[in-house]
Design an enzyme around this catalytic site. Structure first.
Site, mmCIF file in Angstrom:
data_model
loop_
_atom_site.group_PDB
_atom_site.id
_atom_site.type_symbol
_atom_site.label_atom_id
_atom_site.label_comp_id
_atom_site.label_asym_id
_atom_site.label_seq_id
_atom_site.Cartn_x
_atom_site.Cartn_y
_atom_site.Cartn_z
ATOM 1 N N CYS A 51 7.755 -6.724 11.350
ATOM 2 C CA CYS A 51 6.457 -6.372 11.284
ATOM 3 C C CYS A 51 5.785 -7.410 10.253
ATOM 4 O O CYS A 51 4.630 -7.892 10.234
ATOM 5 C CB CYS A 51 6.183 -5.109 10.647
ATOM 6 S SG CYS A 51 6.488 -3.661 11.981
ATOM 7 N N CYS A 89 7.767 3.375 5.572
ATOM 8 C CA CYS A 89 8.075 2.359 6.357
ATOM 9 C C CYS A 89 9.405 2.746 7.251
ATOM 10 O O CYS A 89 9.254 2.657 8.604
ATOM 11 C CB CYS A 89 8.100 0.878 5.864
ATOM 12 S SG CYS A 89 6.619 -0.002 5.862
ATOM 13 N N CYS A 123 6.977 8.974 -25.310
ATOM 14 C CA CYS A 123 7.115 7.397 -25.079
ATOM 15 C C CYS A 123 6.294 6.515 -26.145
ATOM 16 O O CYS A 123 6.845 5.696 -26.644
ATOM 17 C CB CYS A 123 6.553 7.093 -23.959
ATOM 18 S SG CYS A 123 7.231 8.199 -22.482
ATOM 19 N N HIS A 183 7.408 3.155 -28.307
ATOM 20 C CA HIS A 183 7.185 1.999 -27.620
ATOM 21 C C HIS A 183 5.491 1.476 -27.915
ATOM 22 O O HIS A 183 5.236 0.502 -27.444
ATOM 23 C CB HIS A 183 7.104 2.354 -25.978
ATOM 24 C CG HIS A 183 8.813 2.378 -25.479
ATOM 25 N ND1 HIS A 183 9.666 1.320 -25.846
ATOM 26 C CD2 HIS A 183 9.447 3.358 -25.191
ATOM 27 C CE1 HIS A 183 10.769 1.634 -25.245
ATOM 28 N NE2 HIS A 183 10.626 2.960 -25.019
ATOM 29 N N CYS A 227 15.646 7.369 -20.940
ATOM 30 C CA CYS A 227 14.694 7.573 -22.024
ATOM 31 C C CYS A 227 14.539 8.872 -22.573
ATOM 32 O O CYS A 227 14.807 9.428 -23.724
ATOM 33 C CB CYS A 227 13.301 6.940 -22.016
ATOM 34 S SG CYS A 227 13.307 5.316 -22.750
#
Lengths: 109, 283
Positions: free
Chosen positions: B102, B136, B199, B203, B244
């Site tokens: 495809c 798919c 988080c 971060h 994490c």
């Protein structure tokens, strides 16, 4: 028999006579150390690449013994002096008896 | 950047007295194979309220680790891309099709990775690229779904990332994806675990600082899947999320869960503007 073992080599296509070139090699291989145990506590048998050699026109460039502590997908980078046009032959020897080879030609101008 | 430099140098002085550490080169630029330019720092997208500049995790790694990603021969992640190229051409399932039947050449998928996770109109859900690959496989190929963040899937994700390298991440956060995005944002700012960490605590508030021996990055996911030197294999985004949250000593969400899909969408959108970089090399 180790699966998905594929050697890779990078050598310059050409060089001047007597030039020192850098050769990089890598072979994908699990390098099972023989120290680990599976989920049931049984020892996983050792299966590593135990020797790697490189020859240039039949002359030994490097001959390495590999030990179980070397990690997966062993990578070697080394230098070689190229006196003339020829071919580098790379050979990896597996514990299970398989031998993997690769050849790279280099033109000296 | 000012904040990073100040905190970075303060830590540097403290460490230099004890040993000679390997410093990250925070000003380095990333050029892969001498031709693919990667944006590793750029202005933060407008929806980010507390950060001005976004950085790829590559910026925070040591010079040696950074170098591994500059050449495909030395990037151990590319081994897995080679495996995926074989899988790409392998016919599987009841329909007798391969990916290549495809989609043609993998290079034709350039840019796809940059827009995921995204809304899928037919399925009426936000899909990560892994979900789309499995879509798919099950719907078009009649093949079995791959395990989420399993080896086969990560190899394929690495291939799809590798052909998109250098293309800026551009994840849509409005329209039908908005509710998932907001859910992800809420998770990002929610404290989890016995250590009571969100988080953002690491971060957003503390990137560039050290958490014990680790140099905290912004937690960007533009460079996933990532080859980690510590486990010598590719690692998926959601497995990283799980790690994490585990480190906060919390009960984690499952890989492939709706919570993590929402979080992946939100965190991906925080990297809008950075280049797709995977498979990357990290410690």
């Amino acid at each position: 028999m180790a699966e998905n073992v594929k050697p890779r080599v990078r050598v310059p296509r050409d060089a001047t006579a007597g030039e020192v070139i850098i050769i990089k090699t890598l072979i994908s291989h699990p390098m099972e150390s023989g120290q680990r145990k599976d989920g049931d506590g049984n020892l996983i048998p050792r299966s590593i690449i135990n020797r790697f050699t490189c020859e240039f026109n039949g002359e030994t460039v490097i001959d390495i013994t590999l030990e179980p502590a070397i990690s997966t997908n062993p990578y070697f980078e080394f230098q070689a002096t190229v006196p003339e046009t020829g071919a580098f032959e790379f050979t990896w020897y597996d514990d299970d008896g398989d031998v993997y080879t690769d050849t790279k030609e280099i033109t000296v101008s | 950047m000012k904040k990073m430099l100040l905190t970075g140098s303060a830590v540097g002085i403290a460490l230099a007295m004890m040993t000679a550490p390997v410093f990250a080169d925070e000003d380095a630029d990333l050029l892969i194979n001498g031709e693919i330019e990667i944006t590793v720092r750029t202005d933060a997208p407008p929806h980010m309220e507390n950060v001005d500049t976004i950085y790829s995790g590559w910026v925070f790694r040591s010079t040696e680790t950074q170098a591994l990603e500059m050449d495909d021969f030395e990037n151990p992640g590319m081994i897995f891309v080679d495996d995926a190229i074989e899988a790409w051409e392998t016919v599987e399932g009841t329909e007798g099709k391969s990916c290549a039947d495809c989609h043609g050449d993998p290079d034709g998928m350039a840019g796809v990775r940059a827009t995921y996770p995204k809304w899928n109109e037919d399925a009426e859900e936000v899909r990560t690229i892994a979900m789309q690959v499995n879509g798919c496989r099950t719907e078009q190929m009649g093949a079995e779904a791959w395990k989420y963040d399993g080896g086969d899937m990560l190899n394929m994700e690495a291939l799809l990332a590798s052909v998109s390298r250098g293309i800026p991440v551009n994840v849509a956060i409005d329209g039908p994806a908005q509710s998932m995005w907001e859910k992800g944002k809420e998770i990002y700012y929610t404290r989890f675990g016995q250590l009571d960490l969100s988080c953002a605590n690491c971060h957003e508030d503390n990137y560039g600082n050290y958490i014990r021996a680790d140099h905290l990055s912004q937690g960007q996911i533009n460079a996933f899947p990532t080859y980690r030197l510590k486990n010598a294999q590719l690692n998926g985004v959601q497995s990283r999320f799980k790690g994490c949250i585990r480190d906060t000593r919390g009960e984690t969400f499952a890989v492939g869960s709706e919570e993590f899909i929402a979080l992946e969408l939100y965190v991906a959108s925080r990297g809008n503007g950075l280049s797709v970089e995977g498979p990357s090399v990290r410690n």
